[in-house]
Design an enzyme around this catalytic site. Sequence first.
Site, short mmCIF file in Angstrom:
data_model
loop_
_atom_site.label_atom_id
_atom_site.label_comp_id
_atom_site.label_asym_id
_atom_site.label_seq_id
_atom_site.Cartn_x
_atom_site.Cartn_y
_atom_site.Cartn_z
CB SER A 225 -0.73 0.24 1.24
OG SER A 225 -2.15 0.97 0.55
CG HIS A 359 -5.32 -2.45 1.46
ND1 HIS A 359 -4.91 -2.57 -0.11
CD2 HIS A 359 -4.99 -2.09 2.18
CE1 HIS A 359 -3.90 -1.68 0.31
NE2 HIS A 359 -4.11 -0.81 1.21
C1 MCU Z 1 -3.11 2.29 -1.50
O1 MCU Z 1 -2.45 2.81 -0.83
C2 MCU Z 1 -2.73 3.70 0.49
C3 MCU Z 1 -3.98 4.59 -0.40
O2 MCU Z 1 -3.10 5.47 -1.09
C4 MCU Z 1 -4.31 5.54 0.44
O3 MCU Z 1 -5.05 6.87 -0.04
C5 MCU Z 1 -4.67 5.03 1.73
O4 MCU Z 1 -5.15 5.71 2.57
O5 MCU Z 1 -3.84 4.33 2.15
C6 MCU Z 1 -3.55 2.69 1.42
C7 MCU Z 1 -2.51 2.44 2.25
O6 MCU Z 1 -1.62 2.86 2.74
O7 MCU Z 1 -3.62 1.02 3.38
C8 MCU Z 1 -2.52 0.42 3.91
#
Ligand code: MCU
Length: 411
Positions: A225, A359
């Site tokens: 992420s 996720h």
């Molecule tokens: C997918 O990565 C991020 C995303 O860019 C953000 O908008 C969200 O808040 O968090 C995601 C993340 O890091 O999830 C663990």
Amino acid sequence: YYSQCQPSSQVTTTRSTTTRATTASTTFATTTASTTTPGGTNPTCSVGSISLVSNSKLPDPFTFANGQKATTKAQFKCRQAEISAALQQYELGTKPGKPQSLTASWSGNTLTINVSDQGKSISFSVTITAPSGGRAPYPAIIGYDGGSIPIPAGVAKISFSISDIAAQVNTGSRGQGKFYNLYGSGHSAGALTAWAWGVSRIIDAIEITPATNINPARIGVTGCSRNGKGAFVAGALDDRVALTIPQESGSGGSACWRLSDYQKSRGENVQTASQIITENVWFSTAFNPNVNQVSRLPFDHHSLAALVAPRGLYVIENTSMEWLGALSTYGCMKAGSLVYQALGVSGNMGYSQVGHGDHCGFPAAQQGSELNSFINKFLLDQSVTTNVFRTDGNFNFNQADWVDWSVPTLN
Ligand code: MCU
């Protein structure tokens, strides 16, 4: 979905040095060009100033800013240096080169890295878990905040607490962390770049500390992420990283800004450049002026894959998370894979996009023939085939709409 994304609290590991500890040090020559930036080792590369463009398609990775085409591998190395400079100038902020001095000490399972540059010093630590089985010196995977993939036998795990280097709580985190203690809270680097700098220093430390039993030429980097965005940038900005594994990195990682804007314009709830800068400090403030006109950027995120090439790259994505931009990540990495094709190493880059509700969970279906194959090939020196480019998504990426350049055969 993203509740598990709260940044881990800052952890500073301090250990007293035991008699078994070893200390190593090195002093680097001070040069302006970093030898760890792609192309930086090629003495004939000189990167001029790079202008903004007006291009609604994904910019040509093979054509220099001055219009010249790269036709050989050597020329493409210089083009990589230019792409890296452009990304740093307009999005990531500057990654400082080797510091004036770096020392490392190894005690227990902790590698402590002391960095001094321009009169300031910091120190940070990583934990190294030796593998069960295998033979030293071991390959290793650096996991951002531990990472979220299963590490197979024979491969060591290096846990890197990234918030210690650059905080990522929210937009108020700008300039906080040890990177900024060293280089100043006003330094242009966003958090992704600061962490990438940390990865380079970890590799520097391993290079001068044989007692870690880690082979610095067989290092992978992973994160999921937000941390996947970071892992991708780390692999792009240091060509000593043998295998880069960004997991569900989405927007700011394996997605292209232009493609994410396109999805957004079609009513999909996808993270865009203009949104992402309101959430956190992953990028340089130098990115801000162009987030509403990403067609001005002389690169997009297929350019990250272009920087990792020809090294190992296995990109994991998830079609169940709308926010990541399923078409965007797929199309972006498809465009990036054309660079691997041009270099004659298509198999060195893999893309695997499988839907699942958790996720950062890792589906078993992606392990054996995919993740493990990449690890076997790039970290364990086995001659196995890596040939993965797949999605279970039901979108339609029309390459001709986004790629208006041809793919050369680079000799
Ligand atoms: C997918 O990565 C991020 C995303 O860019 C953000 O908008 C969200 O808040 O968090 C995601 C993340 O890091 O999830 C663990």
